[in-house]
Design an enzyme around this catalytic site. Structure first.
Site, short mmCIF file in Angstrom:
data_model
loop_
_atom_site.label_atom_id
_atom_site.label_comp_id
_atom_site.label_asym_id
_atom_site.label_seq_id
_atom_site.Cartn_x
_atom_site.Cartn_y
_atom_site.Cartn_z
N VAL A 181 -17.39 8.59 30.06
CA VAL A 181 -18.47 7.87 29.39
C VAL A 181 -18.28 7.93 27.87
O VAL A 181 -18.01 8.99 27.31
CB VAL A 181 -19.83 8.45 29.78
CG1 VAL A 181 -20.95 7.80 28.96
CG2 VAL A 181 -20.09 8.24 31.27
N LYS A 211 -23.54 11.51 15.79
CA LYS A 211 -22.14 11.61 15.33
C LYS A 211 -21.22 10.75 16.21
O LYS A 211 -20.16 10.32 15.76
CB LYS A 211 -21.70 13.08 15.30
CG LYS A 211 -21.77 13.82 16.63
CD LYS A 211 -20.51 13.70 17.46
CE LYS A 211 -20.68 14.38 18.80
NZ LYS A 211 -19.45 14.30 19.63
N SER A 249 -11.28 12.43 20.59
CA SER A 249 -12.62 11.88 20.71
C SER A 249 -12.56 10.53 21.42
O SER A 249 -11.93 9.58 20.93
CB SER A 249 -13.26 11.70 19.33
OG SER A 249 -14.38 10.84 19.41
N ASP A 252 -19.79 18.66 13.67
CA ASP A 252 -19.43 17.85 14.83
C ASP A 252 -18.93 16.47 14.39
O ASP A 252 -18.03 15.89 15.01
CB ASP A 252 -20.64 17.70 15.75
CG ASP A 252 -20.24 17.51 17.21
OD1 ASP A 252 -19.03 17.42 17.51
OD2 ASP A 252 -21.14 17.45 18.06
N ALA A 295 -13.25 19.26 24.20
CA ALA A 295 -12.91 20.03 25.40
C ALA A 295 -11.41 20.28 25.48
O ALA A 295 -10.97 21.37 25.87
CB ALA A 295 -13.40 19.28 26.64
N LYS A 335 -24.85 14.96 24.89
CA LYS A 335 -25.08 14.41 23.54
C LYS A 335 -25.36 12.91 23.63
O LYS A 335 -24.44 12.13 23.83
CB LYS A 335 -23.87 14.67 22.65
CG LYS A 335 -23.52 16.15 22.49
CD LYS A 335 -22.25 16.35 21.68
CE LYS A 335 -21.89 17.82 21.53
NZ LYS A 335 -20.65 18.02 20.75
N ASN A 365 -14.97 8.48 21.64
CA ASN A 365 -15.66 7.52 20.79
C ASN A 365 -14.72 6.99 19.71
O ASN A 365 -14.69 5.79 19.43
CB ASN A 365 -16.90 8.16 20.16
CG ASN A 365 -17.98 8.46 21.17
OD1 ASN A 365 -18.71 7.59 21.60
ND2 ASN A 365 -18.06 9.73 21.59
N GLU A 374 -20.40 7.89 25.02
CA GLU A 374 -21.83 8.02 24.74
C GLU A 374 -22.27 7.23 23.51
O GLU A 374 -23.40 6.76 23.42
CB GLU A 374 -22.20 9.49 24.55
CG GLU A 374 -22.24 10.32 25.83
CD GLU A 374 -23.54 10.14 26.62
OE1 GLU A 374 -24.34 9.24 26.28
OE2 GLU A 374 -23.75 10.90 27.57
N TRP A 411 -15.79 18.59 29.37
CA TRP A 411 -16.59 19.59 28.67
C TRP A 411 -17.31 20.50 29.66
O TRP A 411 -17.39 21.71 29.44
CB TRP A 411 -17.57 18.91 27.73
CG TRP A 411 -18.29 19.78 26.75
CD1 TRP A 411 -19.60 19.73 26.41
CD2 TRP A 411 -17.74 20.83 25.93
NE1 TRP A 411 -19.91 20.67 25.44
CE2 TRP A 411 -18.77 21.36 25.12
CE3 TRP A 411 -16.44 21.37 25.79
CZ2 TRP A 411 -18.58 22.40 24.21
CZ3 TRP A 411 -16.24 22.41 24.87
CH2 TRP A 411 -17.30 22.91 24.11
#
Length: 336
Positions: free
Chosen positions: A282, A194, A257, A247, A143, A108, A259, A284, A12
């Site tokens: 990472v 999110k 994603s 988002d 990204a 974030k 996540n 997050e 990003w």
């Protein structure tokens, strides 16, 4: 504004740096990985974090923070939440050499323990006036897609309307549209929570559930996001905008994603340590899930999806058990 420093040479950070370069800013990209900086300087690519990508215009990368921020009129944080304190402490004595820049954040997350959003972390390292002028950038954006010029919309939030408008202009392109917002707390909270819900979306995908389940998760998940956001001082309408439901939709429905990918792998039986260590970037949502759990207890908030994610991550409960328990919760009205 001439020179902009982007702190964080991941996917990003590189994408936002490229947008700035396309708009004819002098861009310096700071990171801690020597090999990434060398590749950017020599080849104008970042293959570790963005495949099939090349910067549209030349940018400079460095691992020297003082060099990165020298004469910068804007500094953009795109580093993991866990690194914000360390980098801010290093940055503070350098600000006088950085032309009193506008500080911006596209990070974030929420810090476990302190339960601080990113701007609150930075506020404790700098004067409050710096944070009052800070600009938060968030919204539905991978990204990997934005770097390939997929149409992207973002929210730009600040208590300083002129700064928000300045940053809005900085990042506007024919494939990037930004909207100003006066609720930075809400925008930050939406962008952080999110990620927890995206972990849940990956988990249901990993168990074979499809669009009906995803629609239910997003719809009930935005309720949880708004509950936390309002409790922390955000404005309700923010959570139904770009940095909230927007988002959440993009992060909960795409394998881009990290996540979502992490949640899916957990549901498929991989351990949390293996998932985090092998992701390469990472995740997050893992730390944010802990912070949200702490907030739920402290503020007495009903967050069944987020709490289920927390139990899978930190109490090693089974995803299928959490899904079953959630579907058998006492029946209730949709709107209380």
């Amino acid at each position: 504004m001439k020179k902009i420093t982007v702190l964080g040479s991941g996917s990003w950070g590189s994408t936002l740096a490229n947008i700035l370069a396309e708009n004819d800013y002098e861009v310096c990209l700071y990171g801690i990985e020597e090999d990434v900086a060398a590749e950017i300087n020599n080849l104008q690519t970042n293959s570790k974090y963005l495949a099939n990508f090349k910067f549209s215009k030349p940018i400079t990368a460095t691992t020297d923070l003082a060099e990165a921020v020298k004469d910068a009129s804007g500094i953009l944080f795109v580093i993991p939440t866990a690194a914000i304190v360390s980098v801010s402490k290093q940055l503070k004595p350098l600000l006088s050499t950085a032309n009193n820049p506008i500080l911006m954040s596209a990070t974030k997350g929420i810090e476990p323990g302190t339960k601080r959003i990113v701007s609150q972390i930075i506020e404790q390292e700098f004067d409050k006036s710096v944070v009052d002028n800070m600009v938060v950038i968030s919204g539905p954006s991978h990204a990997e897609n934005a770097s390939q010029k997929d149409l992207t919309t973002l929210s730009v939030a600040s208590y300083n309307e002129e700064n928000a408008k300045t940053v809005q202009q900085m990042f506007t392109r024919d494939y990037v549209r930004l909207y100003t917002n006066s609720d930075p707390i809400g925008v930050e909270v939406g962008g952080a929570i999110k990620n927890v819900l995206a972990l849940a979306a990956g988990m249901i995908a990993g168990k074979g559930y499809e669009i009906n389940a995803l629609a239910a998760l997003i719809t009930r998940g935005i309720r949880e996001l708004a509950l936390v956001g309002e409790a922390l001082g955000g404005q309700k309408e923010t959570f139904y905008g770009l940095s909230g439901i927007g988002d959440l939709i993009v992060t909960a429905s795409s394998s881009n994603s990290r996540n979502w990918r992490a949640g899916k792998q957990l549901a498929e039986g991989k351990s949390l340590d293996d998932v985090v260590n092998n992701m390469g970037m990472v995740v997050e949502g893992v730390k944010t899930a802990q912070a949200v759990h702490e907030l739920a207890e402290e503020l007495n908030l009903d967050l069944p999806i987020s709490e289920a994610v927390y139990r899978v991550l930190y109490e090693q409960t089974e995803v299928e058990v959490e899904i079953t328990n959630m579907m058998h919760r006492p029946l209730k009205r949709e709107f209380q």
